[in-house]
Design a protein around this motif. Structure first.
Motif, PDB file in Angstrom:
ATOM      1  N   ASN A  22       0.740  -1.190   0.137  1.00 32.70           N
ATOM      2  CA  ASN A  22       0.058  -0.024   0.088  1.00 32.70           C
ATOM      3  C   ASN A  22       0.679   1.232   0.007  1.00 32.70           C
ATOM      4  O   ASN A  22       0.503   2.362   0.593  1.00 32.70           O
ATOM      5  N   SER A  23       2.023   1.035  -0.635  1.00 29.20           N
ATOM      6  CA  SER A  23       2.873   2.431  -0.693  1.00 29.20           C
ATOM      7  C   SER A  23       2.230   3.502  -1.635  1.00 29.20           C
ATOM      8  O   SER A  23       1.281   3.091  -2.325  1.00 29.20           O
ATOM      9  N   ALA A  56       0.083  -4.652   5.170  1.00 29.32           N
ATOM     10  CA  ALA A  56       0.461  -3.619   5.642  1.00 29.32           C
ATOM     11  C   ALA A  56      -0.586  -2.695   5.626  1.00 29.32           C
ATOM     12  O   ALA A  56      -1.710  -2.695   4.900  1.00 29.32           O
ATOM     13  N   PHE A  57      -0.434  -1.836   6.545  1.00 32.79           N
ATOM     14  CA  PHE A  57      -1.378  -0.629   6.285  1.00 32.79           C
ATOM     15  C   PHE A  57      -1.007   0.561   5.335  1.00 32.79           C
ATOM     16  O   PHE A  57      -1.652   0.697   4.486  1.00 32.79           O
ATOM     17  N   CYS A  58       0.408   0.765   5.478  1.00 27.90           N
ATOM     18  CA  CYS A  58       0.901   1.669   4.268  1.00 27.90           C
ATOM     19  C   CYS A  58       2.396   1.943   4.798  1.00 27.90           C
ATOM     20  O   CYS A  58       2.785   2.147   5.842  1.00 27.90           O
ATOM     21  N   ALA A  59       3.073   1.393   3.690  1.00 29.18           N
ATOM     22  CA  ALA A  59       4.541   1.513   3.750  1.00 29.18           C
ATOM     23  C   ALA A  59       5.359   3.126   3.569  1.00 29.18           C
ATOM     24  O   ALA A  59       6.263   3.088   3.245  1.00 29.18           O
ATOM     25  N   GLY A 104      -1.368  -3.695   9.580  1.00 28.34           N
ATOM     26  CA  GLY A 104       0.062  -4.275   9.632  1.00 28.34           C
ATOM     27  C   GLY A 104       1.096  -3.130   9.723  1.00 28.34           C
ATOM     28  O   GLY A 104       0.648  -2.191  10.605  1.00 28.34           O
ATOM     29  N   VAL A 105       2.079  -3.212   9.033  1.00 32.61           N
ATOM     30  CA  VAL A 105       3.053  -2.238   9.289  1.00 32.61           C
ATOM     31  C   VAL A 105       2.743  -0.761   8.776  1.00 32.61           C
ATOM     32  O   VAL A 105       1.769  -0.509   7.672  1.00 32.61           O
ATOM     33  N   ALA A 106       2.937   0.155   9.364  1.00 32.45           N
ATOM     34  CA  ALA A 106       2.854   1.489   9.080  1.00 32.45           C
ATOM     35  C   ALA A 106       4.177   2.370   9.002  1.00 32.45           C
ATOM     36  O   ALA A 106       4.696   2.433  10.191  1.00 32.45           O
TER      37      ALA A 106
END
Length: 258
Positions: A22-23, A56-59, A104-106
């Motif tokens: 989600n970049s 992921a939430f947003c990379a 997920g990862v932010a």
């Protein structure tokens, strides 16, 4: 790229580039800003839920696109002023509560998006990282303003200078997130919270957001005066009158004002 759905007066905005964590490309940023403006202007929407698809939430910024810009001598190509800044300002000033479901990862600007939201529900697998310094950049997307107000200046400096990831349990301990739930429950829990807010006093929530933002940068006497002005406005609303009567009648209030 961006999914937009409305149910139970909640607009759910989903960053949908799971293969790229989600970049954020220019295309995604434009679509996100459009979706947020749509939610802000829709009278049928009383709360907003922001989340990501996949793990992921947003990379953060799409570095492949960024590398191309660097090769062409365009740097960030003014994307802060044209994209990130309007997105963050709209989230923080929107006259509706905004909930982040951090699935997920932010990382980097992705973490900044979560920090700009009013409440954050995190998966137990979520991680937050201020990755800016690791690629020779300063924090952006409002992180220098939001993060220190969430965890204090010292913790914010530590996260920004060292860039070390923060897991969900530590984020909860520091007050960075509202609650942590199992990964399978994060969207459901965040949606339940957003639906609860959507049924609440939207005008009072908007006034609360204004009061918090004002108090963060003003002295107590000015803040007291601002609170009095805002409270005068709230007292005059239909919501307040109806809720007061419901309280006295031992009934559950219904909030309908927009």
């Amino acid at each position: 790229m961006i999914r937009y759905d409305v149910a139970d007066a909640v607009a759910t905005i989903t960053l949908d580039r799971p293969d790229a964590m989600n970049s954020l490309t220019v295309e995604v940023k434009l679509a996100l800003l459009y979706a947020l403006r749509r939610a802000a202007g829709d009278r049928a929407v009383r709360a907003v839920l922001l989340t990501g698809s996949g793990r992921a939430f947003c990379a953060g910024q799409d570095l492949r696109e960024h590398a191309g810009n660097l090769e062409e001598g365009r740097g960030l190509a003014n994307t802060l002023r044209e994209h990130y800044n309007p997105i963050v300002e709209l989230i923080t000033t929107m006259a509706k509560p905004v909930v982040a479901a951090v699935n997920g990862v932010a990382v980097g600007a992705g973490a900044s998006l979560a920090f700009a939201c009013d409440l954050r529900v995190a998966s137990d697998r979520a991680k937050f990282a201020m990755a800016f310094a690791g690629i020779g950049l300063a924090p952006d997307s409002g992180a220098s303003w939001t993060l220190q107000r969430l965890v204090g200046r010292g913790r914010a400096a530590e996260m920004m200078l060292l860039g070390e990831p923060l897991d969900a349990a530590r984020a909860l301990e520091l007050g960075l997130v509202t609650r942590v739930v199992p990964a399978d429950d994060v969207l459901k829990t965040a949606n339940e919270l957003a639906v609860r807010l959507a049924s609440g006093p939207t005008l009072a929530y908007a006034a609360t957001k204004r009061a918090l933002a004002y108090a963060a940068t003003h002295a107590l006497p000015d803040t007291l005066a601002m609170e009095a002005d805002i409270q005068d406005m709230c007292v005059a609303t239909v919501d307040h009158g109806n809720a007061t009567r419901a309280f006295l009648a031992k009934e559950v209030p219904t909030f309908n004002a927009e």
